[in-house]
Design a protein around this motif. Sequence first.
Motif, PDB file in Angstrom:
ATOM      1  N   LEU A 157      -1.485  11.319 -14.093  1.00  0.00           N
ATOM      2  CA  LEU A 157      -1.493   9.870 -13.650  1.00  0.00           C
ATOM      3  C   LEU A 157      -2.980   9.565 -13.457  1.00  0.00           C
ATOM      4  N   ASP A 158      -3.786  10.166 -12.999  1.00  0.00           N
ATOM      5  CA  ASP A 158      -5.154   9.862 -12.812  1.00  0.00           C
ATOM      6  C   ASP A 158      -6.069   9.804 -14.015  1.00  0.00           C
ATOM      7  N   GLU A 159      -5.399  10.440 -15.012  1.00  0.00           N
ATOM      8  CA  GLU A 159      -6.057  10.521 -16.464  1.00  0.00           C
ATOM      9  C   GLU A 159      -5.699   9.304 -17.166  1.00  0.00           C
ATOM     10  N   ARG A 160      -4.323   8.898 -16.954  1.00  0.00           N
ATOM     11  CA  ARG A 160      -3.587   7.798 -17.694  1.00  0.00           C
ATOM     12  C   ARG A 160      -4.034   6.469 -16.866  1.00  0.00           C
ATOM     13  N   MET A 161      -3.975   6.482 -15.744  1.00  0.00           N
ATOM     14  CA  MET A 161      -3.842   5.180 -14.705  1.00  0.00           C
ATOM     15  C   MET A 161      -5.047   5.329 -13.810  1.00  0.00           C
ATOM     16  N   ARG A 162      -5.831   5.756 -13.878  1.00  0.00           N
ATOM     17  CA  ARG A 162      -7.262   6.051 -12.823  1.00  0.00           C
ATOM     18  C   ARG A 162      -6.477   5.858 -11.441  1.00  0.00           C
ATOM     19  N   LEU A 163      -5.606   6.703 -11.043  1.00  0.00           N
ATOM     20  CA  LEU A 163      -5.126   6.774  -9.815  1.00  0.00           C
ATOM     21  C   LEU A 163      -5.823   6.731  -8.772  1.00  0.00           C
ATOM     22  N   SER A 164      -6.858   7.921  -8.742  1.00  0.00           N
ATOM     23  CA  SER A 164      -7.843   8.062  -7.555  1.00  0.00           C
ATOM     24  C   SER A 164      -8.544   6.897  -7.118  1.00  0.00           C
ATOM     25  N   ARG A 165      -8.884   5.949  -8.239  1.00  0.00           N
ATOM     26  CA  ARG A 165      -9.955   4.843  -8.033  1.00  0.00           C
ATOM     27  C   ARG A 165      -8.964   3.743  -7.469  1.00  0.00           C
ATOM     28  N   ASN A 166      -7.709   3.571  -8.068  1.00  0.00           N
ATOM     29  CA  ASN A 166      -6.781   2.552  -7.652  1.00  0.00           C
ATOM     30  C   ASN A 166      -6.421   2.496  -6.128  1.00  0.00           C
ATOM     31  N   ILE A 167      -6.130   3.785  -5.622  1.00  0.00           N
ATOM     32  CA  ILE A 167      -5.900   3.914  -4.132  1.00  0.00           C
ATOM     33  C   ILE A 167      -6.655   4.508  -3.467  1.00  0.00           C
ATOM     34  N   GLY A 168      -7.919   4.916  -3.810  1.00  0.00           N
ATOM     35  CA  GLY A 168      -8.909   5.495  -2.960  1.00  0.00           C
ATOM     36  C   GLY A 168      -8.533   7.025  -2.559  1.00  0.00           C
ATOM     37  N   LEU A 169      -7.824   7.752  -3.313  1.00  0.00           N
ATOM     38  CA  LEU A 169      -7.456   9.098  -2.906  1.00  0.00           C
ATOM     39  C   LEU A 169      -7.475  10.166  -3.738  1.00  0.00           C
ATOM     40  N   THR A 170      -8.337  11.097  -3.571  1.00  0.00           N
ATOM     41  CA  THR A 170      -8.699  12.385  -4.637  1.00  0.00           C
ATOM     42  C   THR A 170      -7.563  13.051  -4.758  1.00  0.00           C
ATOM     43  N   GLU A 171      -7.481  13.908  -5.692  1.00  0.00           N
ATOM     44  CA  GLU A 171      -6.429  15.046  -5.805  1.00  0.00           C
ATOM     45  C   GLU A 171      -6.580  15.890  -4.749  1.00  0.00           C
ATOM     46  N   SER A 215      -2.490   8.494   3.362  1.00  0.00           N
ATOM     47  CA  SER A 215      -3.671   8.753   3.113  1.00  0.00           C
ATOM     48  C   SER A 215      -4.885   8.015   4.277  1.00  0.00           C
ATOM     49  N   ASP A 216      -6.054   8.549   3.902  1.00  0.00           N
ATOM     50  CA  ASP A 216      -7.031   8.410   4.834  1.00  0.00           C
ATOM     51  C   ASP A 216      -7.375   6.772   4.440  1.00  0.00           C
ATOM     52  N   SER A 217      -7.126   6.478   3.341  1.00  0.00           N
ATOM     53  CA  SER A 217      -7.227   4.900   2.989  1.00  0.00           C
ATOM     54  C   SER A 217      -6.083   3.950   3.275  1.00  0.00           C
ATOM     55  N   GLY A 218      -5.141   4.634   4.029  1.00  0.00           N
ATOM     56  CA  GLY A 218      -4.064   3.571   4.578  1.00  0.00           C
ATOM     57  C   GLY A 218      -2.927   3.450   3.489  1.00  0.00           C
ATOM     58  N   PHE A 219      -2.986   4.124   2.368  1.00  0.00           N
ATOM     59  CA  PHE A 219      -1.938   4.409   1.412  1.00  0.00           C
ATOM     60  C   PHE A 219      -0.644   5.206   1.844  1.00  0.00           C
ATOM     61  N   LYS A 220       0.442   4.611   1.947  1.00  0.00           N
ATOM     62  CA  LYS A 220       1.659   5.561   2.247  1.00  0.00           C
ATOM     63  C   LYS A 220       2.002   6.107   1.059  1.00  0.00           C
ATOM     64  N   VAL A 221       2.114   7.527   1.119  1.00  0.00           N
ATOM     65  CA  VAL A 221       2.471   8.212  -0.341  1.00  0.00           C
ATOM     66  C   VAL A 221       3.940   8.936  -0.123  1.00  0.00           C
ATOM     67  N   LYS A 222       4.821   8.446  -1.024  1.00  0.00           N
ATOM     68  CA  LYS A 222       6.181   9.191  -0.893  1.00  0.00           C
ATOM     69  C   LYS A 222       6.370  10.174  -2.175  1.00  0.00           C
ATOM     70  N   ARG A 224       1.003  -1.120   0.066  1.00  0.00           N
ATOM     71  CA  ARG A 224       0.025  -0.128  -0.039  1.00  0.00           C
ATOM     72  C   ARG A 224       0.947   1.255   0.092  1.00  0.00           C
ATOM     73  N   GLU A 225       1.574   1.267  -1.063  1.00  0.00           N
ATOM     74  CA  GLU A 225       2.622   2.224  -1.064  1.00  0.00           C
ATOM     75  C   GLU A 225       2.580   2.984  -2.530  1.00  0.00           C
ATOM     76  N   LEU A 226       2.670   4.369  -2.646  1.00  0.00           N
ATOM     77  CA  LEU A 226       2.820   4.983  -3.984  1.00  0.00           C
ATOM     78  C   LEU A 226       3.920   5.921  -3.874  1.00  0.00           C
ATOM     79  N   THR A 227       4.882   5.884  -4.779  1.00  0.00           N
ATOM     80  CA  THR A 227       5.988   6.740  -4.867  1.00  0.00           C
ATOM     81  C   THR A 227       5.870   7.490  -6.215  1.00  0.00           C
TER      82      THR A 227
END
Length: 233
Positions: A190-204, A65-72, A8-11
């Motif tokens: 990244l959100d447009e190309r990879m649907r980032l918000s949906r994938n990690i449950g984190l809005t812009e 994030s609130d969904s538990g993803f660590k963002v680096k 659960r990590e996004l870099t």
Amino acid sequence: MQLNHAQRELTLKLVYYGPGLSGKTTNLRCIHARARPEARGRLLSVETHEDRTLFFDLLPVFITSDSGFKVKLKLFTVPGQVVHDATRRVVLQGTDAVAFIADSRRSAAMENNAYWRRLRANMRENGLDATQVPVVIQFNKRDLPDAQTDAELEEARKRGGEPVVGAVALRGEGVMETLHALLQAAWRNLDERMRLSRNIGLTEKEFLTHIFQQMDLKGTGLEALYPPVEKPR
């Protein structure tokens, strides 16, 4: 971008690019100074005796994030000297967005243009599509007598289409606004190309709020947008 669902990590990787002495390292030092100690890593710097960045600076910033993803966030600068083109190319590998730090002085226009062309060339050499990597332009050193006017900057903005931010990085002016524009552009791409918000449950909005509430925004144009969170007593 590196997305690890198991951990659960996004870099995200952001690169500050531009001529030597344009203010790339000054930007990172200012960001590091404004970040809360618990939200920043060590600022690493390798410099020559001329006080120019020889390899890169690395600023890891961590949020959860609130969904538990660590963002680096990994922030790099490239060396500005002409002889270090190969190092600039290596540092650019895998970048999610670029801040191009230009010198506002009219006398620096030729060098700015040369480095802009090198940025595009370095992207191609890395297999990056220059039309797909967001770029934000910061015109630094706005306090100097030979600096271009606001009207000239507006013309540059209209010609290129990239976000343009005026700055005096030594005074911290425009630094956080540049970072905000950079992160916003990276996220939207990244959100447009990879649907980032949906994938990690984190809005812009959540993404940006988590980051900038960890920053001292006093005196910046972002202060009203991201009021600091009161720490529990």
